[in-house]
Scaffold this motif. Structure first.
Motif, PDB file in Angstrom:
ATOM      1  N   ALA A 179       0.841  -1.206   0.000  1.00  0.00           N
ATOM      2  CA  ALA A 179       0.000   0.000   0.000  1.00  0.00           C
ATOM      3  C   ALA A 179       0.870   1.247   0.000  1.00  0.00           C
ATOM      4  CB  ALA A 179      -0.920  -0.005   1.222  1.00  0.00           C
ATOM      5  N   GLN A 182       2.383   1.774  -3.464  1.00  0.00           N
ATOM      6  CA  GLN A 182       1.465   2.228  -4.496  1.00  0.00           C
ATOM      7  C   GLN A 182       0.990   3.651  -4.267  1.00  0.00           C
ATOM      8  OE1 GLN A 182      -1.278  -1.039  -4.510  1.00  0.00           O
ATOM      9  NE2 GLN A 182      -0.041  -2.167  -6.000  1.00  0.00           N
ATOM     10  N   SER A 183       1.276   4.205  -3.077  1.00  0.00           N
ATOM     11  CA  SER A 183       0.892   5.600  -2.870  1.00  0.00           C
ATOM     12  C   SER A 183       2.097   6.533  -3.027  1.00  0.00           C
ATOM     13  CB  SER A 183       0.255   5.771  -1.492  1.00  0.00           C
ATOM     14  OG  SER A 183       1.185   5.479  -0.486  1.00  0.00           O
TER      15      SER A 183
ATOM     16  N   THR B 281      -8.373  -2.173   3.978  1.00  0.00           N
ATOM     17  CA  THR B 281      -8.529  -0.789   4.429  1.00  0.00           C
ATOM     18  C   THR B 281      -8.342  -0.705   5.940  1.00  0.00           C
ATOM     19  OG1 THR B 281     -10.257  -0.656   2.771  1.00  0.00           O
ATOM     20  CG2 THR B 281     -10.005   1.234   4.215  1.00  0.00           C
ATOM     21  N   VAL B 288      -0.801   3.695   6.856  1.00  0.00           N
ATOM     22  CA  VAL B 288      -0.614   4.311   5.558  1.00  0.00           C
ATOM     23  C   VAL B 288      -1.692   5.369   5.374  1.00  0.00           C
ATOM     24  CG1 VAL B 288      -0.352   3.907   3.101  1.00  0.00           C
ATOM     25  CG2 VAL B 288       0.126   2.091   4.723  1.00  0.00           C
ATOM     26  N   GLY B 290      -4.032   7.987   3.354  1.00  0.00           N
ATOM     27  CA  GLY B 290      -4.524   8.158   1.996  1.00  0.00           C
ATOM     28  C   GLY B 290      -5.317   6.993   1.488  1.00  0.00           C
TER      29      GLY B 290
END
Lengths: 304, 290
Positions: A179, A182-183, B281, B288, B290
């Motif tokens: 994650a 990918q950001s 999520t 993380v 965003g």
């Protein structure tokens, strides 16, 4: 007037149920435990009947070889497991961060080991490590090798427990670092590509430094969780052979239910809690520092 | 999605992917296969691929719920059936309670500015780190001697609600922050009270967050062993407790125990396939941005 007062009360009304439950079922027990760690208390006594013994439980613990060994096992387990998982998880994320078909299926499959009950994970691995019916020794024997004493030899048992935990928790680090990857801002990567950076250079000079904040939080989260591991080891080895896999949570459970020394178990729980508090605080302060830094950078950008 | 193009990779890459998938789900597959085997097949040295799958182990475990009498059983042992009922009740009830009071608290923490909000946030974060093992001694003592609710389902539910609340509040906060305040203001203009705003405007908007939170909550209640073991008596034991109890015997009946393990694993597996996005999520929230 009445509308104004309901408005003022509303937040408290919304908070009250959760606050009550937390106060009675979480906060109160923790305070109770801190108090209990100064008592000589066994399960058949009410707490009022237990004798107050001051710091004796703690002194007893520090003089106790079994406790020191268990503390050592816990720290060793946490260190080994987290190191291996970080390397594997981040490595896999870097490797699999590509535009491929079926990535979401892959991620779904990788979460499975974390979602299943730890009891069941322990069960599966105990079965696979079984000296005669387990798949590892069956395979080894069919290739003509000797079977390995997976769970019956001290150092093998520790390794086996580590392997099971790595299997279960590497996906956690993999998913978090994927994650993060990918950001990442694609502009930095494209710029480096134009400047002729190789894949390795991109990883070392751009991706890893940019991922670092997430990686540190991931590391701390995983470290905190690794002190909570209990069921998997309980099912696989129950702390044995000897004390080779007896991590602190298991020792607390045994001290309370087998040796019936609730005071001592409470003292141990206290020490474990202190370790976790330190880690949590580190994480909290690190997060705050990151936020402050980000805010300052944003302010600097606006000025420029 | 159909217009999306994918990069071509070399074959070694796909080989690695397959190896990873096999490693990730191999043990689970092995458990499933074992649960479908007779003990004769489990013990035999021959290849594990050739055997007659049978549901006999599941019949043994679930004999309480069956409408017929499995012919291989002389006597039905209701332990597991009872535990399954307990686990379901405890899991569902504690999830429902946690979510209702957790969302309300998260909403209050995000929306209403009042003293001590930061302090509460720090506390919830710290409480999240408390391992069940630390609660073992005090919860046992308090539940037995002060509240008198040891050995009841209600007692176990109360621990699980307390254990899950901090995480649920923490995760729902991040979803509630994203609800545009204008919506709520509009509703209030139209004359909705705070509770109406909350239940009719905010709740429907944070459904994904609620899904993630309920999966995590149910999973903890469904999977937890240590506290259930300390608190439960014969009639309120949950599935993990019965599994560990049946393990302590010398002669382990692998087929049946793997069937019970599989039954315990099925709900989380279903959740994972249905809601993997929400789970991810939930996992990445906080770490993380965003």
């Amino acid at each position: 007037m009445s509308i104004a007062s309901t408005n003022r009360l509303t937040p408290y009304l919304f908070l009250a149920p959760a606050g009550l439950v937390l106060a009675f079922a979480l906060f109160y027990p923790i305070c109770y435990m801190i108090y209990a760690s100064f008592l000589d208390w066994n399960p058949s006594q009410r707490i009022g009947e237990a004798d107050f013994v001051g710091l004796r439980n703690y002194f007893k613990l520090f003089g106790d070889d079994a406790f020191r060994e268990s503390m050592g096992v816990t720290l060793k387990f946490a260190a080994v497991v987290v190191t291996i998982e970080m390397f594997l998880g981040v490595g896999l994320a870097l490797l699999l961060d590509r535009n491929i078909r079926g990535m979401s299926v892959l991620r779904t499959l990788f979460i499975l080991p974390m979602m299943i009950a730890p009891i069941v994970v322990g069960l599966m691995w105990r079965y696979m490590y079984h000296p005669t019916v387990g798949i590892f020794n069956k395979t080894l024997k069919s290739w003509g090798y000797e079977g390995i004493p997976w769970l019956s030899d001290g150092s093998w048992a520790f390794a086996s427990v580590v392997i099971a935990d790595v299997w279960q928790w590497t996906p956690f680090i993999f998913i978090l670092s994927l994650a993060a990857l990918q950001s990442l801002p694609s502009s930095a990567l494209e710029a480096s590509k134009i400047d002729g950076a190789t894949g390795w250079q991109q990883i070392i000079y751009i991706k890893l430094p940019l991922m670092l904040p997430v990686l540190i939080v991931t590391l701390l989260l995983r470290l905190i969780d690794s002190f909570k591991v209990l069921e998997v080891i309980l099912v696989m080895t129950n702390g044995g052979p000897g004390l080779s896999t007896e991590i602190l949570s298991l020792r607390i459970n045994r001290t309370a239910s087998e040796f019936r020394e609730l005071g001592e178990a409470a003292a141990m729980s206290n020490l474990l809690l202190i370790v976790l508090l330190i880690l949590t605080f580190t994480m909290f302060i690190y997060n705050k520092a990151q936020e402050v830094r980000a805010a300052r950078m944003r302010a600097a950008e606006e000025e420029a | 999605m159909s217009t999306q193009t994918y990069d071509r990779q070399n074959p070694a890459f796909y080989a690695l992917l397959i190896a990873l998938v096999v490693m990730a789900i191999g043990p689970i597959y092995l458990m499933l296969v074992t649960s479908l085997k007779l003990n004769v097949d489990i013990m035999s040295d021959s290849s594990s691929l050739l055997f007659m799958p049978t549901l006999r182990n599941y019949e043994t475990a679930l004999c309480d719920f069956l409408w017929y009498e499995p012919e291989h059983l002389r006597r039905c042992d209701p332990t597991f059936g009872r535990a399954l009922t307990n686990s379901l009740i405890i899991g569902l009830v504690s999830t429902a309670i946690t979510l209702v009071i957790g969302t309300m608290a998260a909403y209050a923490l995000v929306r209403f500015r009042f003293m001590g909000r930061d302090v509460v946030s720090i506390w919830t974060l710290m409480m999240r780190m408390v391992p069940p093992a630390v609660l073992l001694v005090p919860v046992f003592g308090i539940w037995t001697f002060q509240f008198g609710i040891d050995g009841t389902r209600g007692g176990i539910i109360l621990v699980y609600v307390a254990l899950n609340l901090p995480f649920v509040i923490w995760i729902l906060q991040s979803f509630i922050v994203q609800v545009p305040i204008q919506l709520e203001e509009a509703a209030r203009m139209d004359g909705a009270g705070p509770f109406q705003v909350f239940f009719l405007v905010v709740l429907p908007l944070i459904k994904p967050g609620i899904a993630a939170a309920s999966i995590f909550t149910f999973r903890v209640a469904w999977n937890e062993f240590l506290l259930a073991n300390a608190l439960a008596d014969r009639n309120s034991r949950t599935v993990p407790v019965t599994i560990v109890n049946s393990l302590t015997e010398f002669d382990i009946d692998w087929g049946v125990i793997m069937a019970t393990g599989m039954l315990l694993a099925i709900p989380p597996i279903i959740f994972t396939f249905v809601a993997s996005r929400q789970i991810i999520t939930g996992m990445t929230a906080g770490a993380v941005k965003g």
